[in-house]
Design an enzyme around this catalytic site. Structure first.
Site, mmCIF file in Angstrom:
data_model
loop_
_atom_site.group_PDB
_atom_site.id
_atom_site.type_symbol
_atom_site.label_atom_id
_atom_site.label_comp_id
_atom_site.label_asym_id
_atom_site.label_seq_id
_atom_site.Cartn_x
_atom_site.Cartn_y
_atom_site.Cartn_z
ATOM 1 N N SER A 248 -3.123 7.991 13.775
ATOM 2 C CA SER A 248 -2.999 8.221 15.073
ATOM 3 C C SER A 248 -4.148 8.239 15.888
ATOM 4 O O SER A 248 -5.254 8.571 15.223
ATOM 5 C CB SER A 248 -1.842 9.357 15.215
ATOM 6 O OG SER A 248 -2.898 10.337 14.961
ATOM 7 N N GLN B 163 1.085 -1.309 0.240
ATOM 8 C CA GLN B 163 -0.039 0.099 -0.012
ATOM 9 C C GLN B 163 0.666 1.066 -0.012
ATOM 10 O O GLN B 163 1.696 1.526 0.969
ATOM 11 C CB GLN B 163 -0.931 -0.021 1.405
ATOM 12 C CG GLN B 163 -1.669 1.212 1.497
ATOM 13 C CD GLN B 163 -2.633 1.010 2.604
ATOM 14 O OE1 GLN B 163 -3.651 0.549 2.565
ATOM 15 N NE2 GLN B 163 -2.348 1.855 3.736
ATOM 16 N N GLY B 164 0.713 2.045 -1.168
ATOM 17 C CA GLY B 164 1.519 3.208 -1.179
ATOM 18 C C GLY B 164 0.774 4.590 -0.771
ATOM 19 O O GLY B 164 0.219 5.207 -1.633
ATOM 20 N N TYR B 165 0.457 4.537 0.545
ATOM 21 C CA TYR B 165 -0.402 5.997 1.205
ATOM 22 C C TYR B 165 0.620 6.824 1.783
ATOM 23 O O TYR B 165 0.923 7.892 1.374
ATOM 24 C CB TYR B 165 -1.372 5.306 1.979
ATOM 25 C CG TYR B 165 -2.718 5.145 1.377
ATOM 26 C CD1 TYR B 165 -2.889 4.500 0.125
ATOM 27 C CD2 TYR B 165 -3.748 4.952 2.081
ATOM 28 C CE1 TYR B 165 -4.066 4.312 -0.466
ATOM 29 C CE2 TYR B 165 -4.890 4.644 1.608
ATOM 30 C CZ TYR B 165 -5.176 4.265 0.233
ATOM 31 O OH TYR B 165 -6.328 4.018 -0.254
ATOM 32 N N SER B 166 1.218 6.774 2.862
ATOM 33 C CA SER B 166 1.869 7.654 3.835
ATOM 34 C C SER B 166 3.256 7.999 3.157
ATOM 35 O O SER B 166 3.800 7.308 2.264
ATOM 36 C CB SER B 166 2.550 6.838 5.055
ATOM 37 O OG SER B 166 1.074 6.643 5.857
ATOM 38 N N GLU C 175 -5.090 10.684 17.657
ATOM 39 C CA GLU C 175 -5.547 12.159 17.654
ATOM 40 C C GLU C 175 -6.423 12.043 16.154
ATOM 41 O O GLU C 175 -7.677 12.832 16.271
ATOM 42 C CB GLU C 175 -4.391 13.080 17.594
ATOM 43 C CG GLU C 175 -3.757 12.977 18.896
ATOM 44 C CD GLU C 175 -2.609 12.029 19.245
ATOM 45 O OE1 GLU C 175 -1.970 12.181 20.378
ATOM 46 O OE2 GLU C 175 -2.284 11.313 18.299
ATOM 47 N N SER D 102 4.577 -1.797 4.410
ATOM 48 C CA SER D 102 4.640 -2.997 4.813
ATOM 49 C C SER D 102 4.982 -4.014 3.532
ATOM 50 O O SER D 102 4.136 -3.941 2.453
ATOM 51 C CB SER D 102 3.452 -3.533 5.606
ATOM 52 O OG SER D 102 3.323 -2.723 6.591
ATOM 53 N N GLU E 62 -10.954 -1.306 6.578
ATOM 54 C CA GLU E 62 -10.034 -2.035 7.697
ATOM 55 C C GLU E 62 -10.980 -2.317 8.767
ATOM 56 O O GLU E 62 -10.549 -1.557 10.007
ATOM 57 C CB GLU E 62 -8.939 -0.990 7.970
ATOM 58 C CG GLU E 62 -8.236 -1.165 6.722
ATOM 59 C CD GLU E 62 -6.813 -0.216 7.034
ATOM 60 O OE1 GLU E 62 -5.735 -1.022 7.063
ATOM 61 O OE2 GLU E 62 -6.911 1.017 7.262
#
Length: 398
Positions: A378, A134-137, A380, A171, A253
């Site tokens: 996160s 997964q190429g998100y962050s 938050e 990952s 998810e």
């Protein structure tokens, strides 16, 4: 609420048990329990072979056909999917290397992809032949995913797009065949606008570089991925609609995936309880109360996951689940080392300067779970989502 299983589920459970008993043998049995959180580097080759064994048995893509996609291995109700997850965990089978393709990419293609995309990619995932990451962050777009800067421009020579940029915390990127990438396809756009959901093959030497990130636990499940004009031939959901597709994927998810995760948590808790009993820490009333509380909270998380199975819309269920399990798992890691006292701070008795230091199970659990309230959104951010999108409270000032 009634959380019992019916006669069809019982028959399905017997079928699952019989197949696992017949096939989880030899080298697959030797790999039992490998590859869990914090240990995803373990036995990748044999776990990939096991993925293909699952595909031949028809156990990848349970329930895909429920949505009319027609590319899964077999029909299975939600409760039967839970049964499969429970029995898989009961025998401590190897951790799945195909989780991202089966549980994230595939449902996204079923919801947003074209028929041609479904026909191309779903059968390969169902066979266990192709792995996904997964190429998100990105370094500047973690929990704030709308800050994506990876760009994609039209590839005039081949069609599709050329992708340039960096992704992080990816990952299993070092083993994946494909990556789904959120990239900015509209020059000058910002935030949620101008993003597209692209499918990128990872085998592009000179165009894609994967660099492992060494964690404080000593392992490298996560990676940095650098794209330098990498080709992407498919856009899912239409160009410029990447934000809606990405949010739809994140909403997946939950449910059965969450229950699978909790079964692993239960096994970890059992090992912590056994360590407390064997070491005598269970006689401490404070530690004993904390162990009981961990057990009670895990049961509550299970009931909540069962209650929200199949929920639709912006219910906040994924954010609630993330808040619950992230904090729970982090507290379990802390408890795992506390019950061992000072011994948790030292290495094995036979350690020497010539022998690489290896963390034991409790130490690895403690260190890895420090990240649970951060990655995947996160705490938050999850609270903001619940407050703004579910409760309708005013947005946080930017």
């Amino acid at each position: 609420m009634d959380f019992t299983f019916g006669p069809d589920d019982a028959a399905f459970r017997e079928e699952v048990r019989a197949w696992l008993e017949a096939h989880l043998v030899g080298e697959y049995a030797a790999a039992a329990g490998t590859g869990g959180p914090g240990s995803e580097h373990e036995g990748v080759a044999i776990r990939r072979a096991w993925e293909r064994e699952l595909g031949r048995g028809g156990w990848i893509g349970l329930g895909w056909d429920n949505h009319g996609a027609g590319h899964g291995n077999r029909h299975a109700s939600l409760t039967q999917q839970v049964v499969w997850a429970e029995e898989y965990a009961r025998v401590n089978a190897p951790a799945r290397v195909g989780h991202i393709g089966e549980n994230l990419l595939a449902p996204t293609l079923i919801a947003y992809g074209t028929q041609a995309q479904q026909q191309r990619f779903l059968p390969a995932v169902a066979r266990g032949d192709e792995l996904w990451c997964q190429g998100y962050s990105e370094p500047g777009a973690g929990s704030d995913l709308a800050g994506v800067r990876t760009a994609a421009v039209p590839d005039k020579g081949r069609g599709g797009h050329r992708v340039t940029g960096q992704k992080i915390w990816t990952s299993l990127a070092q083993h994946a065949d494909w990556c789904f990438v959120l990239a900015r396809t509209e020059p000058g756009s910002s935030r949620h606008h101008g993003l597209s959901f692209l499918l990128v093959p990872m085998d592009q030497p000179g165009r894609i570089e994967v660099r492992p990130i060494r964690q404080m636990s000593g392992t490298s499940e996560f990676n940095e991925v650098f794209f330098d004009g990498a080709h992407a031939g498919d856009v899912v959901g239409g160009e410029g609609n990447g934000w809606a597709v990405a949010m739809g994927l994140l909403a997946l998810e939950r449910g059965v995936s969450t229950l699978v995760q909790q079964i692993g948590f239960a096994a970890e808790l059992d090992r912590v309880v056994r360590a407390a009993v064997d070491g005598g820490a269970v006689t401490d009333p404070i530690l004993r109360e904390r162990l009981v509380r961990q057990w009670a909270e895990l049961q509550t998380m299970r009931w909540n996951a069962l209650r929200t199975l199949g929920s639709t819309g912006d219910s906040g269920a994924p954010s609630v689940a993330k808040l619950l399990w992230g904090g729970w798992h982090k507290r379990l890691g802390e408890l795992a080392v506390e019950i061992r006292g000072a011994a948790a701070a030292v290495g094995p008795d036979d350690w020497s300067a010539q022998t690489p230091y290896e963390l034991d199970e409790a130490q690895r659990l403690f260190l890895f779970t420090r990240s649970d309230t951060i990655y995947g959104g996160s705490d938050e951010i999850q609270r903001n989502i619940i407050a703004e999108r579910v409760l309708g409270l005013p947005r946080e000032p930017r």
